[in-house]
Design an enzyme around this catalytic site. Structure first.
Site, PDB file in Angstrom:
ATOM      1  N   LYS A 174       0.871  -1.191   0.000  1.00 52.89           N
ATOM      2  CA  LYS A 174       0.000   0.000   0.000  1.00 52.89           C
ATOM      3  C   LYS A 174       0.900   1.232   0.000  1.00 52.89           C
ATOM      4  O   LYS A 174       1.422   1.621   1.038  1.00 52.89           O
ATOM      5  CB  LYS A 174      -0.896  -0.021   1.243  1.00 52.89           C
ATOM      6  CG  LYS A 174      -2.211   0.737   1.116  1.00 52.89           C
ATOM      7  CD  LYS A 174      -2.104   2.222   0.905  1.00 52.89           C
ATOM      8  CE  LYS A 174      -1.914   3.025   2.160  1.00 52.89           C
ATOM      9  NZ  LYS A 174      -1.791   4.483   1.890  1.00 52.89           N
ATOM     10  N   GLU A 248       9.699   2.667  10.764  1.00 53.17           N
ATOM     11  CA  GLU A 248      10.742   3.673  10.531  1.00 53.17           C
ATOM     12  C   GLU A 248      10.007   5.005  10.482  1.00 53.17           C
ATOM     13  O   GLU A 248       9.161   5.230   9.626  1.00 53.17           O
ATOM     14  CB  GLU A 248      11.460   3.374   9.212  1.00 53.17           C
ATOM     15  CG  GLU A 248      12.904   3.849   9.218  1.00 53.17           C
ATOM     16  CD  GLU A 248      13.020   5.315   8.878  1.00 53.17           C
ATOM     17  OE1 GLU A 248      13.091   6.144   9.818  1.00 53.17           O
ATOM     18  OE2 GLU A 248      13.019   5.640   7.695  1.00 53.17           O
ATOM     19  N   CYS A 282      13.920  11.353   5.753  1.00 52.12           N
ATOM     20  CA  CYS A 282      14.046  10.988   7.178  1.00 52.12           C
ATOM     21  C   CYS A 282      15.431  11.356   7.655  1.00 52.12           C
ATOM     22  O   CYS A 282      15.658  11.576   8.832  1.00 52.12           O
ATOM     23  CB  CYS A 282      13.900   9.493   7.380  1.00 52.12           C
ATOM     24  SG  CYS A 282      12.505   8.825   6.568  1.00 52.12           S
ATOM     25  N   GLU A 383      10.062  16.892  14.006  1.00 47.66           N
ATOM     26  CA  GLU A 383      10.416  16.712  12.597  1.00 47.66           C
ATOM     27  C   GLU A 383       9.537  17.609  11.722  1.00 47.66           C
ATOM     28  O   GLU A 383       8.318  17.548  11.800  1.00 47.66           O
ATOM     29  CB  GLU A 383      10.242  15.245  12.180  1.00 47.66           C
ATOM     30  CG  GLU A 383      10.751  14.989  10.777  1.00 47.66           C
ATOM     31  CD  GLU A 383      10.592  13.542  10.324  1.00 47.66           C
ATOM     32  OE1 GLU A 383       9.473  13.008  10.425  1.00 47.66           O
ATOM     33  OE2 GLU A 383      11.584  12.943   9.869  1.00 47.66           O
TER      34      GLU A 383
HETATM   35  C1  UN1 Z   1      14.680   8.357   3.828  1.00 51.02           C
HETATM   36  O1  UN1 Z   1      14.979   9.512   4.010  1.00 51.02           O
HETATM   37  O2  UN1 Z   1      13.537   7.972   4.126  1.00 51.02           O
HETATM   38  O3  UN1 Z   1      20.691   8.100   3.109  1.00 51.02           O
HETATM   39  C2  UN1 Z   1      15.592   7.355   3.238  1.00 51.02           C
HETATM   40  C3  UN1 Z   1      19.713   8.531   2.502  1.00 51.02           C
HETATM   41  C4  UN1 Z   1      19.007   7.646   1.512  1.00 51.02           C
HETATM   42  C5  UN1 Z   1      17.815   7.001   2.131  1.00 51.02           C
HETATM   43  C6  UN1 Z   1      16.884   7.951   2.800  1.00 51.02           C
HETATM   44  N1  UN1 Z   1      19.913   6.659   1.021  1.00 51.02           N
HETATM   45  O4  UN1 Z   1      19.294   9.664   2.669  1.00 51.02           O
END
Ligand code: UN1
Length: 492
Positions: A174, A248, A282, A383
């Site tokens: 999804k 995550e 992230c 965040e």
């Molecule tokens: C994410 O931000 O959800 O190191 C993943 C990084 C990428 C992966 C990010 N290879 O920013």
């Protein structure tokens, strides 16, 4: 008429029983990209039923053969890299160079997990009893629900689908309603390389679709990447129902710049980490913790660069930063800028939405730097997921590490220093799941564990061998060939 896309269930593309649909627009231009199913409980139920039906046969397929199918999928992604990349840019806005990186990350993960078809190492150890053999092997969870965000439309689905599949699970996928095109593309590829019906099923939809999937009792494991609020709800549900869950949920990542750092290198790392993907990673650096001796120079040079980054449609090669993904995300960024000002931080550059010319058609927000930020301000704790970063002054390495660690998240930290002793002290003291020395906060590679401590996750990791731990469980097997009753500890 925009193109209509369908769900993929039991090997067939089909309209949703819900008879509901949603449109997705290009965030840089406002144009409609396509119409996608807003799937209901019946659609999710059908997808899970198909995954259940296909699972035993898929698990019986030798893992090396499962890996070969993934290998073919990786080859096809390589062949289609450019078109896949352009569609990443058109659906969520990141600049084409970064979109190619997103696709490359999916390719890397798919090749890597294809190789795991011939590894998936377990343990064989000596037994404490004679004539007894002891080993531990991996077994799949069954049906995995993969719920993915829009910021890495191809990479993150591959992080979930590929290890789940090579470990022998079937999948109901999804994707975020803000990155449906890439989800369609990756599933088309898996279909074309010959994955059997039901092994991967795709249901488009919004939050209710995700909830229906999480709540389906036949789903053995949920893997979710997204916000902390939603992740914690999922975890609570899974906790109550004894379901496996991998989460995550973002970060509040910092770059620490010590007085002895290579300033030019640190600046480049900061600009890339704070504003790459419009800060919608992230792993984005949303705090820059700078030692006082360097603060004036560092902040002047940072602002000079941040304020000249070229914004626009990511398909244009000269553009350095694309739009924010959608209206709610833009509002969130704007509201955090207001919060920062109220808290007493100073807007050093950026700070308000671009409203003139072509860019007014998209969700453009300029690179924004807050100065005079105190570690406990909300803008330094929560965040934001946009092109906003904070300058926080610190007196020493120890203080920088303490400030770095004192947030609810724990994904990435980077430190710039030329002093090897300080680098090692930082590596020891930093509590995030990923640490960089003399590099920015982004650049994780697929064959190492990815994930974080505290609010970022729940102890599981994606990528690397760690992903196999998330998508399988251990089965410990003892074979006693002594022909008599042996009792382990009791026999001693
Ligand atoms: C994410 O931000 O959800 O190191 C993943 C990084 C990428 C992966 C990010 N290879 O920013």
């Amino acid at each position: 008429m925009p193109q209509r896309f369908q769900n993929f269930i039991d090997g067939r593309w089909q309209d949703p029983k819900s008879e509901k649909w949603f449109d997705r627009e290009n965030p840089a231009t406002g144009e409609t990209l396509g119409t996608f199913p807003d799937s209901g409980r019946n659609d999710v139920g059908d997808a899970v039923a198909a995954a259940v039906k296909a699972q035993a046969e898929w698990q019986r397929t030798p893992a090396p053969h499962r890996g070969e199918i993934l290998f073919r999928a990786a080859e096809m992604m390589v062949a289609r890299k450019e078109e896949l990349s352009r569609e990443v840019t058109t659906e969520m806005g990141k600049v084409l160079k970064e979109a190619r990186g997103d696709v490359q990350e999916a390719i890397d993960m798919t090749y890597y997990m294809a190789g795991e078809g011939r590894r998936q190492f377990g343990h064989v150890v000596p037994s404490e009893l004679p004539d007894k053999f002891a080993m531990a092997v991996r077994q799949p969870h069954g049906v995995v629900a993969a719920i993915t965000p829009w910021n890495f439309p191809l990479a993150i689905p591959s992080w979930k689908l590929m290890p789940a599949l090579v470990a022998g699970n079937t999948v109901v996928f999804k994707p975020s309603p803000y990155s449906p095109l890439s989800a369609y593309n990756i599933v088309r590829i898996l279909e074309e390389v010959g994955l059997a019906p039901g092994v991967v099923n795709l249901v488009f939809g919004e939050d209710d679709t995700g909830a229906a999937l999480v709540e389906d009792p036949r789903v053995g494991m949920v893997s979710f990447t997204g916000s902390m609020e939603v992740g914690r709800e999922i975890a609570a549900y899974c906790g109550r129902h004894g379901k496996r869950v991998h989460l995550e949920m973002g970060g509040k990542n910092a770059i620490i710049v010590l007085d002895d750092a290579d300033v030019e290198l640190a600046l480049e790392g900061a600009v890339w980490s704070a504003f790459g993907t419009t800060g919608q990673r992230c792993t984005a650096a949303s705090r820059l913790i700078v030692q006082r001796g360097l603060m004036a120079e560092f902040s002047d040079r940072l602002m000079a660069r941040a304020s000249t980054l070229r914004l626009g449609n990511g398909l244009d090669d000269s553009v350095e930063m694309g739009p924010v993904v959608n209206q709610p995300q833009l509002q969130k960024v704007e509201s955090y800028v207001g919060i920062g000002v109220e808290e007493g931080a100073t807007i050093a550059c950026g700070g308000s939405r671009l409203k003139d010319g072509e860019l007014a058609k998209g969700y453009f927000f300029p690179p924004t730097v807050f100065a005079d930020v105190k570690p406990k301000m909300r803008i330094a704790q929560e965040e934001i997921f946009g092109p906003v970063t904070d300058l926080i002054a610190c007196a020493s390495l120890e203080e920088a590490v303490a400030v770095n660690n004192d947030v609810p998240y724990g994904l990435v930290t980077s430190i710039y220093t030329r002093d090897v002793t300080k680098a090692f002290k930082a590596m020891e003291g930093i509590t995030t799941g990923i640490v960089y020395v003399n590099a920015g906060t982004i650049g994780a590679e697929v064959h190492l564990p990815f994930g974080g401590t505290k609010g970022t996750g729940n102890g599981h990791r994606e990528a690397g061998i760690a992903a196999l731990d998330s998508y399988s469980e251990w089965k410990t097997v003892y074979v006693d060939y002594s022909g008599r009753l042996q009792k382990a500890q009791i026999d001693r």
